[in-house]
Write a protein that holds these residues in place. Structure first.
Motif, short mmCIF file in Angstrom:
data_model
loop_
_atom_site.label_atom_id
_atom_site.label_comp_id
_atom_site.label_asym_id
_atom_site.label_seq_id
_atom_site.Cartn_x
_atom_site.Cartn_y
_atom_site.Cartn_z
N ALA A 79 0.83 -1.21 0.00
CA ALA A 79 0.00 0.00 0.00
C ALA A 79 0.86 1.26 0.00
O ALA A 79 0.54 2.23 -0.68
CB ALA A 79 -0.93 -0.01 1.20
N SER A 80 1.93 1.25 0.78
CA SER A 80 2.82 2.42 0.80
C SER A 80 4.26 1.94 0.87
O SER A 80 4.55 0.83 1.32
CB SER A 80 2.50 3.33 1.99
N ILE A 81 5.16 2.80 0.45
CA ILE A 81 6.57 2.44 0.39
C ILE A 81 7.17 2.26 1.78
O ILE A 81 8.19 1.59 1.93
CB ILE A 81 7.35 3.48 -0.43
N GLU A 82 6.54 2.83 2.80
CA GLU A 82 7.05 2.69 4.16
C GLU A 82 7.08 1.23 4.62
O GLU A 82 7.86 0.87 5.49
CB GLU A 82 6.21 3.52 5.15
N GLU A 83 6.23 0.41 4.03
CA GLU A 83 6.21 -1.01 4.38
C GLU A 83 7.47 -1.73 3.91
O GLU A 83 7.77 -2.83 4.38
CB GLU A 83 5.00 -1.69 3.77
N LEU A 84 8.22 -1.13 2.99
CA LEU A 84 9.41 -1.77 2.44
C LEU A 84 10.71 -1.24 3.05
O LEU A 84 11.78 -1.72 2.69
CB LEU A 84 9.45 -1.57 0.92
N TYR A 85 10.64 -0.27 3.94
CA TYR A 85 11.86 0.30 4.50
C TYR A 85 12.68 -0.72 5.28
O TYR A 85 13.86 -0.92 5.00
CB TYR A 85 11.55 1.49 5.40
N ILE A 86 12.06 -1.37 6.25
CA ILE A 86 12.80 -2.31 7.08
C ILE A 86 13.25 -3.54 6.29
O ILE A 86 14.43 -3.91 6.37
CB ILE A 86 11.98 -2.70 8.33
N PRO A 87 12.39 -4.18 5.48
CA PRO A 87 12.89 -5.30 4.67
C PRO A 87 14.00 -4.86 3.69
O PRO A 87 14.95 -5.59 3.48
CB PRO A 87 11.66 -5.79 3.92
N GLY A 88 13.87 -3.67 3.14
CA GLY A 88 14.90 -3.18 2.22
C GLY A 88 16.22 -2.96 2.91
O GLY A 88 17.28 -3.31 2.37
N ILE A 89 16.18 -2.42 4.11
CA ILE A 89 17.43 -2.21 4.86
C ILE A 89 18.06 -3.55 5.21
O ILE A 89 19.29 -3.70 5.13
CB ILE A 89 17.14 -1.37 6.13
N ILE A 90 17.25 -4.52 5.57
CA ILE A 90 17.78 -5.85 5.90
C ILE A 90 18.44 -6.48 4.68
O ILE A 90 19.54 -7.04 4.77
CB ILE A 90 16.65 -6.75 6.45
N VAL A 91 17.80 -6.40 3.53
CA VAL A 91 18.36 -6.99 2.31
C VAL A 91 19.65 -6.26 1.91
O VAL A 91 20.64 -6.90 1.54
CB VAL A 91 17.32 -6.98 1.18
N ILE A 92 19.65 -4.95 1.98
CA ILE A 92 20.86 -4.19 1.62
C ILE A 92 21.99 -4.50 2.61
O ILE A 92 23.16 -4.61 2.21
CB ILE A 92 20.55 -2.69 1.54
#
Length: 135
Positions: free
Chosen positions: A69-82
């Motif tokens: 729904a919003s990009i904020e939902e991907l912040y933590i998973p994105g940081i983990i993957v990076i």
């Protein structure tokens, strides 16, 4: 649980397990550089076993590939993957440069480059999958 977190968990599991297998085998390679073929074979088998659960998680995440729904939902998973993408080459380069005998430098370098490629495979798939579910 969101599919984004499945990708993040898969990236961390793959990274940690492959780096553990890498650490064990590079120590053997530093001690016995003449056994390169046998050590690499054991490493590839270990990586194949280590990637089973992360691949299952990636498949489950791909089955539920709906945009968030919003990009904020991907912040933590994105940081983990990076983090997984940055940590694995750093760890491998540190292992490569510590305690390598002169006669094994080229073999350890080649083994390290193979290890980087294998350790970053699942995190790269996870990063692309996270990009695919952007809103």
């Amino acid at each position: 649980m969101s599919s984004a977190y499945l990708f993040a968990i898969a990236a961390i599991l793959a990274c940690v397990s492959i780096l553990l297998v890498f650490k064990i085998n590079i120590e053997k390679l530093k001690e016995y550089p003449e056994n390169t073929a046998a050590i690499q074979t054991k490493f590839f088998i270990g990586v194949a076993i280590a990637e089973v659960i992360p691949m299952i998680l990636v498949i489950f995440g791909m089955m539920d590939l709906t945009p968030v729904a919003s990009i904020e939902e991907l912040y933590i998973p994105g940081i983990i993957v990076i983090f997984a993408l940055v940590f694995s080459p750093l760890f491998i380069f540190l292992q490569r440069s510590v305690g390598v005998p002169e006669n094994a430098k080229q073999t350890v370098m080649t083994f390290s480059l193979i290890g980087i490629a294998l350790a970053n495979a699942i995190p790269l798939i996870a990063l692309v999958s996270l990009i695919m579910i952007l809103p």
